[in-house]
Design an enzyme around this catalytic site. Structure first.
Site, PDB file in Angstrom:
ATOM      1  N   CYS A  16     -81.355  61.321 -81.712  1.00  0.00           N
ATOM      2  CA  CYS A  16     -81.058  59.809 -81.355  1.00  0.00           C
ATOM      3  C   CYS A  16     -82.221  58.882 -81.226  1.00  0.00           C
ATOM      4  O   CYS A  16     -83.201  59.182 -80.632  1.00  0.00           O
ATOM      5  CB  CYS A  16     -80.674  60.060 -79.735  1.00  0.00           C
ATOM      6  SG  CYS A  16     -80.304  58.595 -78.952  1.00  0.00           S
ATOM      7  N   CYS A  19     -83.256  57.585 -77.826  1.00  0.00           N
ATOM      8  CA  CYS A  19     -83.801  58.619 -76.949  1.00  0.00           C
ATOM      9  C   CYS A  19     -85.376  58.937 -77.407  1.00  0.00           C
ATOM     10  O   CYS A  19     -86.353  58.936 -76.549  1.00  0.00           O
ATOM     11  CB  CYS A  19     -83.169  59.958 -77.249  1.00  0.00           C
ATOM     12  SG  CYS A  19     -81.338  59.983 -76.894  1.00  0.00           S
TER      13      CYS A  19
END
Length: 69
Positions: A16, A19
């Site tokens: 991600c 993230c």
């Protein structure tokens, strides 16, 4: 495991990009608060039952538990 300290759960995925962008900030906060907050990362790919239990719809998601709630 139970903790007297608040627990911060971070739901993330290694792939991600959001993230990854948050990781340096989360690391600094977790280091600064290490004496008062337990910080735990949950890889959504490895523990999907927690994703379901917490109804995680997007990542990164942060949940703070205090006294089990």
């Amino acid at each position: 495991a139970k903790s007297d300290k608040p627990v911060m759960l971070q739901f993330y995925s290694p792939s991600c990009p959001h993230c990854k962008a948050m990781e340096p900030i989360v690391t600094r906060v977790a280091t600064k608060l290490k004496d008062t907050v337990v910080s735990m990362r949950v890889d959504i790919n490895k523990i999907p039952e927690l994703v379901t239990a917490y109804t995680i719809k997007s990542i990164p998601t942060f949940i703070l538990h205090k006294k089990g709630k």
